[in-house]
Design a protein around this motif. Structure first.
Motif, PDB file in Angstrom:
ATOM      1  N   GLU A  93      22.524 -25.209   6.353  1.00  0.00           N
ATOM      2  CA  GLU A  93      23.767 -25.929   6.602  1.00  0.00           C
ATOM      3  C   GLU A  93      24.851 -25.012   7.176  1.00  0.00           C
ATOM      4  O   GLU A  93      25.583 -25.412   8.086  1.00  0.00           O
ATOM      5  CB  GLU A  93      24.257 -26.620   5.333  1.00  0.00           C
ATOM      6  CG  GLU A  93      23.318 -27.680   4.807  1.00  0.00           C
ATOM      7  CD  GLU A  93      23.037 -28.832   5.755  1.00  0.00           C
ATOM      8  OE1 GLU A  93      23.751 -29.007   6.756  1.00  0.00           O
ATOM      9  OE2 GLU A  93      22.082 -29.587   5.480  1.00  0.00           O
ATOM     10  N   ASP A  94      24.944 -23.788   6.669  1.00  0.00           N
ATOM     11  CA  ASP A  94      25.918 -22.838   7.217  1.00  0.00           C
ATOM     12  C   ASP A  94      25.640 -22.579   8.691  1.00  0.00           C
ATOM     13  O   ASP A  94      26.556 -22.534   9.517  1.00  0.00           O
ATOM     14  CB  ASP A  94      25.865 -21.505   6.466  1.00  0.00           C
ATOM     15  CG  ASP A  94      26.496 -21.561   5.097  1.00  0.00           C
ATOM     16  OD1 ASP A  94      27.277 -22.510   4.810  1.00  0.00           O
ATOM     17  OD2 ASP A  94      26.207 -20.661   4.285  1.00  0.00           O
ATOM     18  N   ALA A 135      35.605 -20.315   3.210  1.00  0.00           N
ATOM     19  CA  ALA A 135      36.755 -20.574   4.068  1.00  0.00           C
ATOM     20  C   ALA A 135      36.274 -20.764   5.499  1.00  0.00           C
ATOM     21  O   ALA A 135      35.386 -20.053   5.962  1.00  0.00           O
ATOM     22  CB  ALA A 135      37.732 -19.402   3.995  1.00  0.00           C
ATOM     23  N   PHE A 136      36.814 -21.722   6.183  1.00  0.00           N
ATOM     24  CA  PHE A 136      36.513 -21.965   7.584  1.00  0.00           C
ATOM     25  C   PHE A 136      35.016 -22.077   7.856  1.00  0.00           C
ATOM     26  O   PHE A 136      34.424 -21.226   8.505  1.00  0.00           O
ATOM     27  CB  PHE A 136      37.139 -20.888   8.478  1.00  0.00           C
ATOM     28  CG  PHE A 136      38.598 -20.735   8.265  1.00  0.00           C
ATOM     29  CD1 PHE A 136      39.480 -21.726   8.657  1.00  0.00           C
ATOM     30  CD2 PHE A 136      39.110 -19.608   7.640  1.00  0.00           C
ATOM     31  CE1 PHE A 136      40.838 -21.600   8.446  1.00  0.00           C
ATOM     32  CE2 PHE A 136      40.465 -19.471   7.431  1.00  0.00           C
ATOM     33  CZ  PHE A 136      41.348 -20.464   7.827  1.00  0.00           C
ATOM     34  N   PRO A 137      34.370 -23.146   7.370  1.00  0.00           N
ATOM     35  CA  PRO A 137      32.941 -23.324   7.636  1.00  0.00           C
ATOM     36  C   PRO A 137      32.650 -23.280   9.126  1.00  0.00           C
ATOM     37  O   PRO A 137      33.410 -23.797   9.925  1.00  0.00           O
ATOM     38  CB  PRO A 137      32.617 -24.709   7.075  1.00  0.00           C
ATOM     39  CG  PRO A 137      33.849 -25.207   6.428  1.00  0.00           C
ATOM     40  CD  PRO A 137      34.959 -24.274   6.690  1.00  0.00           C
ATOM     41  N   GLY A 138      31.562 -22.628   9.472  1.00  0.00           N
ATOM     42  CA  GLY A 138      31.198 -22.483  10.871  1.00  0.00           C
ATOM     43  C   GLY A 138      31.785 -21.243  11.494  1.00  0.00           C
ATOM     44  O   GLY A 138      31.435 -20.876  12.605  1.00  0.00           O
ATOM     45  N   LEU A 139      32.673 -20.576  10.772  1.00  0.00           N
ATOM     46  CA  LEU A 139      33.305 -19.376  11.313  1.00  0.00           C
ATOM     47  C   LEU A 139      33.126 -18.170  10.401  1.00  0.00           C
ATOM     48  O   LEU A 139      33.720 -17.138  10.626  1.00  0.00           O
ATOM     49  CB  LEU A 139      34.810 -19.623  11.530  1.00  0.00           C
ATOM     50  CG  LEU A 139      35.147 -20.733  12.515  1.00  0.00           C
ATOM     51  CD1 LEU A 139      36.653 -20.954  12.550  1.00  0.00           C
ATOM     52  CD2 LEU A 139      34.638 -20.410  13.893  1.00  0.00           C
ATOM     53  N   ALA A 140      32.316 -18.273   9.375  1.00  0.00           N
ATOM     54  CA  ALA A 140      32.172 -17.196   8.395  1.00  0.00           C
ATOM     55  C   ALA A 140      31.730 -15.890   9.035  1.00  0.00           C
ATOM     56  O   ALA A 140      32.275 -14.833   8.746  1.00  0.00           O
ATOM     57  CB  ALA A 140      31.188 -17.602   7.301  1.00  0.00           C
ATOM     58  N   GLU A 141      30.738 -15.943   9.915  1.00  0.00           N
ATOM     59  CA  GLU A 141      30.239 -14.719  10.524  1.00  0.00           C
ATOM     60  C   GLU A 141      31.303 -14.084  11.409  1.00  0.00           C
ATOM     61  O   GLU A 141      31.466 -12.882  11.437  1.00  0.00           O
ATOM     62  CB  GLU A 141      28.978 -14.990  11.361  1.00  0.00           C
ATOM     63  CG  GLU A 141      27.766 -15.348  10.547  1.00  0.00           C
ATOM     64  CD  GLU A 141      27.704 -16.829  10.173  1.00  0.00           C
ATOM     65  OE1 GLU A 141      28.542 -17.615  10.666  1.00  0.00           O
ATOM     66  OE2 GLU A 141      26.838 -17.183   9.375  1.00  0.00           O
ATOM     67  N   ARG A 142      32.037 -14.887  12.151  1.00  0.00           N
ATOM     68  CA  ARG A 142      33.081 -14.357  13.023  1.00  0.00           C
ATOM     69  C   ARG A 142      34.189 -13.717  12.213  1.00  0.00           C
ATOM     70  O   ARG A 142      34.701 -12.683  12.561  1.00  0.00           O
ATOM     71  CB  ARG A 142      33.641 -15.463  13.904  1.00  0.00           C
ATOM     72  CG  ARG A 142      32.684 -15.918  14.937  1.00  0.00           C
ATOM     73  CD  ARG A 142      33.390 -16.914  15.859  1.00  0.00           C
ATOM     74  NE  ARG A 142      32.385 -17.603  16.600  1.00  0.00           N
ATOM     75  CZ  ARG A 142      31.961 -18.817  16.358  1.00  0.00           C
ATOM     76  NH1 ARG A 142      32.485 -19.534  15.415  1.00  0.00           N
ATOM     77  NH2 ARG A 142      31.025 -19.348  17.083  1.00  0.00           N
ATOM     78  N   ALA A 143      34.574 -14.362  11.120  1.00  0.00           N
ATOM     79  CA  ALA A 143      35.660 -13.850  10.306  1.00  0.00           C
ATOM     80  C   ALA A 143      35.274 -12.521   9.658  1.00  0.00           C
ATOM     81  O   ALA A 143      36.080 -11.612   9.551  1.00  0.00           O
ATOM     82  CB  ALA A 143      36.051 -14.863   9.238  1.00  0.00           C
ATOM     83  N   ALA A 144      34.025 -12.406   9.242  1.00  0.00           N
ATOM     84  CA  ALA A 144      33.575 -11.201   8.550  1.00  0.00           C
ATOM     85  C   ALA A 144      33.352 -10.030   9.497  1.00  0.00           C
ATOM     86  O   ALA A 144      33.607  -8.886   9.149  1.00  0.00           O
ATOM     87  CB  ALA A 144      32.288 -11.488   7.788  1.00  0.00           C
ATOM     88  N   THR A 145      32.875 -10.308  10.718  1.00  0.00           N
ATOM     89  CA  THR A 145      32.489  -9.215  11.606  1.00  0.00           C
ATOM     90  C   THR A 145      33.272  -9.150  12.891  1.00  0.00           C
ATOM     91  O   THR A 145      33.206  -8.154  13.596  1.00  0.00           O
ATOM     92  CB  THR A 145      30.998  -9.354  12.000  1.00  0.00           C
ATOM     93  OG1 THR A 145      30.851 -10.537  12.780  1.00  0.00           O
ATOM     94  CG2 THR A 145      30.098  -9.395  10.787  1.00  0.00           C
ATOM     95  N   GLY A 146      33.968 -10.228  13.217  1.00  0.00           N
ATOM     96  CA  GLY A 146      34.640 -10.274  14.511  1.00  0.00           C
ATOM     97  C   GLY A 146      33.662 -10.450  15.657  1.00  0.00           C
ATOM     98  O   GLY A 146      34.002 -10.335  16.821  1.00  0.00           O
ATOM     99  N   ALA A 147      32.397 -10.739  15.324  1.00  0.00           N
ATOM    100  CA  ALA A 147      31.333 -10.860  16.329  1.00  0.00           C
ATOM    101  C   ALA A 147      31.265 -12.283  16.851  1.00  0.00           C
ATOM    102  O   ALA A 147      31.790 -13.205  16.237  1.00  0.00           O
ATOM    103  CB  ALA A 147      29.995 -10.475  15.691  1.00  0.00           C
ATOM    104  N   PRO A 148      30.570 -12.466  17.977  1.00  0.00           N
ATOM    105  CA  PRO A 148      30.365 -13.830  18.462  1.00  0.00           C
ATOM    106  C   PRO A 148      29.534 -14.628  17.486  1.00  0.00           C
ATOM    107  O   PRO A 148      28.918 -14.080  16.588  1.00  0.00           O
ATOM    108  CB  PRO A 148      29.641 -13.639  19.795  1.00  0.00           C
ATOM    109  CG  PRO A 148      29.181 -12.249  19.841  1.00  0.00           C
ATOM    110  CD  PRO A 148      29.955 -11.470  18.819  1.00  0.00           C
TER     111      PRO A 148
END
Length: 161
Positions: A93-94, A135-148
């Motif tokens: 789901e994430d 926080a901000f589902p769908g954006l967790a990876e971006r928020a944590a790493t700043g990556a695409p």
């Protein structure tokens, strides 16, 4: 085709690939999850099948050829029991929410609304499986790493060979 339409088609294709992988993944979840959560797994499986079919139509509407499902996908971790199946469901789901955030950015009008609804549904299912929200589902990876976005290189959506 304009750059905007190409970006939208690319985002839709990635979402379709993610839905194919989610349908496969929920087949595993349904086979491993404890009986009390099988109804939830079946409902999620059905929802992902419906989204997959709708995305295939959207891709065709943009004169694209829908990406095909693979026969099998590499799972992100072994799923030997119900606890692992629940973790897999939350992970699926994430990752689906992540690709729908890309569709929201690339689309307008009705497609954007539909993608936002799909993102919300995936985030709600993830919370139900996990028992907590992010926080901000769908954006967790971006928020944590700043990556695409993870959708650009989703190894879980990679067919097995």
């Amino acid at each position: 085709m304009s750059d905007e339409n190409e970006k939208e088609l690319e985002a839709l294709q990635k979402a379709l690939a993610a839905e194919h992988a989610a349908v496969y993944g929920y087949g595993v979840v349904g086979g491993r999850v404890r009986e009390g959560r099988r109804t939830e797994a079946k409902a999620a499986y059905d929802a992902h099948r419906a989204r997959r079919d709708a995305l295939a139509r959207e891709v065709r509407d943009l004169d694209g050829t829908p990406v095909a499902a693979a026969a099998a996908y590499a799972l992100p971790f072994p799923v030997p029991d119900s606890a692992a199946a629940v973790r897999l469901a939350a992970e699926l789901e994430d990752r689906v929410a992540d690709v729908y955030s890309d569709v929201v950015r690339a689309s307008e009008g009705g497609r954007r609304s539909t993608a936002a609804e799909a993102l919300r549904e995936a985030a709600v299912r993830a919370v139900r499986w996990r028992g907590e929200s992010v926080a901000f589902p769908g954006l967790a990876e971006r928020a944590a790493t700043g990556a695409p976005s993870a959708s650009a290189s989703a190894p879980w959506a990679t067919p097995t060979t």
